[in-house]
Design an enzyme around this catalytic site. Structure first.
Site, PDB file in Angstrom:
ATOM      1  N   HIS A   1       0.795  -1.231   0.000  1.00 24.17           N
ATOM      2  CA  HIS A   1       0.000   0.000   0.000  1.00 24.17           C
ATOM      3  C   HIS A   1       0.827   1.279   0.000  1.00 24.17           C
ATOM      4  O   HIS A   1       0.265   2.376  -0.090  1.00 24.17           O
ATOM      5  CB  HIS A   1      -0.956   0.026   1.194  1.00 24.17           C
ATOM      6  CG  HIS A   1      -0.267   0.230   2.507  1.00 24.17           C
ATOM      7  ND1 HIS A   1      -0.012   1.476   3.024  1.00 24.17           N
ATOM      8  CD2 HIS A   1       0.241  -0.647   3.392  1.00 24.17           C
ATOM      9  CE1 HIS A   1       0.610   1.343   4.188  1.00 24.17           C
ATOM     10  NE2 HIS A   1       0.782   0.077   4.428  1.00 24.17           N
TER      11      HIS A   1
HETATM   12  N1  UDP Z   1      -4.174  -5.293   8.584  1.00 23.54           N
HETATM   13  C1  UDP Z   1      -5.481  -5.741   8.660  1.00 23.54           C
HETATM   14  N2  UDP Z   1      -6.109  -6.108   7.515  1.00 23.54           N
HETATM   15  C2  UDP Z   1      -5.504  -6.094   6.292  1.00 23.54           C
HETATM   16  C3  UDP Z   1      -4.162  -5.646   6.232  1.00 23.54           C
HETATM   17  C4  UDP Z   1      -3.527  -5.237   7.394  1.00 23.54           C
HETATM   18  O1  UDP Z   1      -6.050  -5.790   9.739  1.00 23.54           O
HETATM   19  O2  UDP Z   1      -6.145  -6.446   5.294  1.00 23.54           O
HETATM   20  C5  UDP Z   1      -3.529  -4.811   9.827  1.00 23.54           C
HETATM   21  C6  UDP Z   1      -2.243  -5.504  10.179  1.00 23.54           C
HETATM   22  O3  UDP Z   1      -2.463  -6.635  10.981  1.00 23.54           O
HETATM   23  C7  UDP Z   1      -1.482  -4.424  10.940  1.00 23.54           C
HETATM   24  C8  UDP Z   1      -1.988  -3.150  10.337  1.00 23.54           C
HETATM   25  O4  UDP Z   1      -3.185  -3.460   9.651  1.00 23.54           O
HETATM   26  O5  UDP Z   1      -1.835  -4.454  12.306  1.00 23.54           O
HETATM   27  C9  UDP Z   1      -0.950  -2.629   9.379  1.00 23.54           C
HETATM   28  O6  UDP Z   1      -1.457  -1.577   8.704  1.00 23.54           O
HETATM   29  P1  UDP Z   1      -0.847  -1.010   7.361  1.00 23.54           P
HETATM   30  O7  UDP Z   1      -0.041  -2.058   6.678  1.00 23.54           O
HETATM   31  O8  UDP Z   1      -1.980  -0.395   6.632  1.00 23.54           O
HETATM   32  O9  UDP Z   1       0.051   0.185   7.883  1.00 23.54           O
HETATM   33  P2  UDP Z   1       1.592   0.309   8.260  1.00 23.54           P
HETATM   34  O10 UDP Z   1       1.858  -0.617   9.389  1.00 23.54           O
HETATM   35  O11 UDP Z   1       2.378   0.006   7.029  1.00 23.54           O
HETATM   36  O12 UDP Z   1       1.745   1.743   8.666  1.00 23.54           O
END
Ligand code: UDP
Length: 356
Positions: A202
């Site tokens: 993403h």
């Molecule tokens: N997550 C979720 N559903 C999904 C994809 C990710 O619940 O379909 C959760 C994942 O377990 C983690 C969080 O979203 O706790 C991560 O979010 P994201 O990857 O959007 O953000 P980042 O961590 O890269 O800032």
């Protein structure tokens, strides 16, 4: 003590789940939702599933460029802060919401606490790096998840108000793993435990140019084994606008799913042979659950997972991804990089001790 906490997107909701409990045990928390993530499957589902208290204020920022969103959030959040007159503002992580909250706290003269302080990718083209560097330099209480984060702050001259508290996502992982274990999400998608990859992509660097989208499609087309990709709405919109979405439908073994809730995601993660991701949080969650991680970036903030042999950086390069998938391994011992699972309590205590 009155704390205004600002959340706005998926990883922040996950982190808020244990921290709301800990903050409310120590004082009064006023929860504000910026509305940066507004799709129900990225927002409401998380509040329901993780038992997060309903927000006291909603800024309803809605879609727009990061600059537009920051401007709207700042204006609306300033009203909340001036009305609520908190003793502290608390922000999480490294998003547009984080930066807007930090700037408002600074401009209103309210002490600022930053959860996940000190992380660095040392890549200033990343929006997240810009957000976290500015937020750290405005913060009064810096709540670091790792020793590396403390060292990164020291290298920038920040040593006051710094606390090594552990990682609140680890708390969430421990809290919800028993529920996730019984979800059966792999079977619901026709997947054999241990026989598939879990993919998330993403970040702007992977989605925001035609070249990047082309590289993503190449990687997804060459995985060569069953894989499930719960597609972030932003990624889907970019793939559709770039004319790449239809081609992905025909990739053998690739399941394109809508984003799933945290419990189903954790269930899919626990059952996966490996995770292939550009997410920050998911790299750690793979580590928590003992699942090998292939990270589609050239840098990471979670360097200990790479140094320890739990995570491989490949960039969005099909050949490197193939090589990493061919050599998946999981060292037997997982050192406690992210604390003892009680980061939320340590954060609440540190904020009260510094600002209460
Ligand atoms: N997550 C979720 N559903 C999904 C994809 C990710 O619940 O379909 C959760 C994942 O377990 C983690 C969080 O979203 O706790 C991560 O979010 P994201 O990857 O959007 O953000 P980042 O961590 O890269 O800032």
């Amino acid at each position: 003590m009155r704390i205004v906490s600002l959340v706005g997107n998926r990883p922040q909701f996950v982190k808020a789940a244990p921290l709301c409990i800990a903050l409310r045990a120590q004082g009064e928390e006023i929860l504000v939702h910026s509305g940066q993530h507004y799709d129900p499957e990225l927002a409401d589902l998380f509040f329901d599933e993780l038992g997060i208290p309903s927000p006291d204020h909603a800024l309803d920022v809605g879609p727009g460029t990061p600059v537009h969103q920051i401007a709207i959030m700042m204006e609306r959040f300033e009203h909340v802060v001036r009305d609520e007159k908190p003793d502290a503002v608390l922000v999480y992580g490294d998003t547009t919401t984080t930066l807007a909250g930090a700037l408002v706290a600074a401009k209103c003269g309210i002490p600022l606490a930053h959860v996940e302080a000190g992380l660095r990718s040392f890549d200033k083209t990343m929006p997240e790096e810009q957000n976290r560097v500015v937020t750290d330099h405005l913060s009064d209480v810096l709540l670091c998840p790792t020793r590396q984060a403390v060292d990164n702050l020291a290298a920038e001259g920040i040593t006051h108000g710094v606390h090594l508290v552990g990682d609140v996502m680890f708390d969430a992982g421990r809290m919800f793993a028993p529920l996730a274990e019984h979800r059966g999400a792999p079977a619901a998608h026709g997947l054999e435990p241990g026989g598939y990859l879990l993919v998330t992509i993403h970040r702007a660097a992977a989605t925001d140019t035609p070249e990047a989208l082309g590289a993503m499609v190449q990687v997804l087309s060459s995985l060569g084994r069953p894989a499930i990709f719960p597609v972030h709405p932003r990624t889907r919109a970019k793939l559709q606008a770039g004319g790449r979405w239809d081609a992905l439908q025909d990739v053998p073994g690739l399941i394109l799913a809508p984003p799933v809730g945290y419990l189903d995601f954790t269930s899919l993660l626990m059952g996966a042979e490996a995770v292939v991701t550009d997410s920050g949080g998911v790299q750690k969650e793979a580590y928590f659950h003992g699942v090998p991680c292939v990270t589609l970036r050239d840098t990471t903030e979670w360097v200990e997972t790479v140094e320890g042999g739990f995570n491989t950086l490949t960039g969005m390069d099909p050949a490197k991804v193939q090589a990493a998938l061919a050599e998946l391994s999981m060292p037997a011992e997982r050192p406690p990089y992210y604390g003892d699972g009680h980061a939320a309590d340590a954060i609440a205590r540190a904020v009260v001790a510094e600002l209460g």
